[in-house]
Design a protein around this motif. Sequence first.
Motif, short mmCIF file in Angstrom:
data_model
loop_
_atom_site.label_atom_id
_atom_site.label_comp_id
_atom_site.label_asym_id
_atom_site.label_seq_id
_atom_site.Cartn_x
_atom_site.Cartn_y
_atom_site.Cartn_z
N SER A 79 0.85 -1.19 0.00
CA SER A 79 0.00 0.00 0.00
C SER A 79 0.89 1.25 0.00
CB SER A 79 -0.94 0.00 1.21
OG SER A 79 -0.21 0.11 2.40
N PRO A 98 -4.82 1.48 -0.20
CA PRO A 98 -4.61 0.05 0.02
C PRO A 98 -4.10 -0.70 -1.22
CG PRO A 98 -6.91 0.45 -0.35
CD PRO A 98 -6.24 1.80 -0.35
N ASP A 102 -10.49 -4.56 -2.38
CA ASP A 102 -11.18 -5.20 -1.26
C ASP A 102 -11.03 -4.40 0.03
OD1 ASP A 102 -11.92 -7.26 -2.94
OD2 ASP A 102 -10.22 -8.53 -2.36
N ARG A 103 -10.06 -3.49 0.04
CA ARG A 103 -9.82 -2.66 1.21
C ARG A 103 -10.14 -1.21 0.88
NH1 ARG A 103 -4.16 -5.29 3.29
NH2 ARG A 103 -4.91 -7.43 3.25
N LYS A 104 -10.42 -0.42 1.89
CA LYS A 104 -10.79 0.97 1.67
C LYS A 104 -9.60 1.91 1.91
CE LYS A 104 -15.58 0.40 2.88
NZ LYS A 104 -16.71 0.88 3.63
#
Length: 135
Positions: A79, A98, A102-104
Amino acid sequence: MTLAKEQITDSSSNSGLSNFRITIERLIELLDLEAEDEYGILRPTEYAFRTAMKLVVEAYDRMGNSFPKASTSPNKQGSIRLAWENTNADRAVRLICPINADRKSYIYHVSGEHGSKDITSAAILVDRLNWFNEA
């Protein structure tokens, strides 16, 4: 999104544009890192890079000359963290982009108190950077 390095490094007396250029150059330099070392991944994922670029470009489009320069760093998973620090005012903003969708992405801010917020648009980043600039 493609930004030619030549476009970024032209000279200008505009400090906001200079801060933007410095930030973009620092992001691009992350792509030149080795893929990984004994501690983990060094080079950010394409998703993290594209997310960071998109948010920074959109924030600059809205802020213009008041855009502050950021330091950049990857983490060991791929990230990207952008950090705006004002040690004189004890104020900081950190944007975390990220490794995948799937991640914020989120923003962390501190000035005595601290908080974080998911990034759903560049407007949130602009709001925090304007707050940062008030110091």
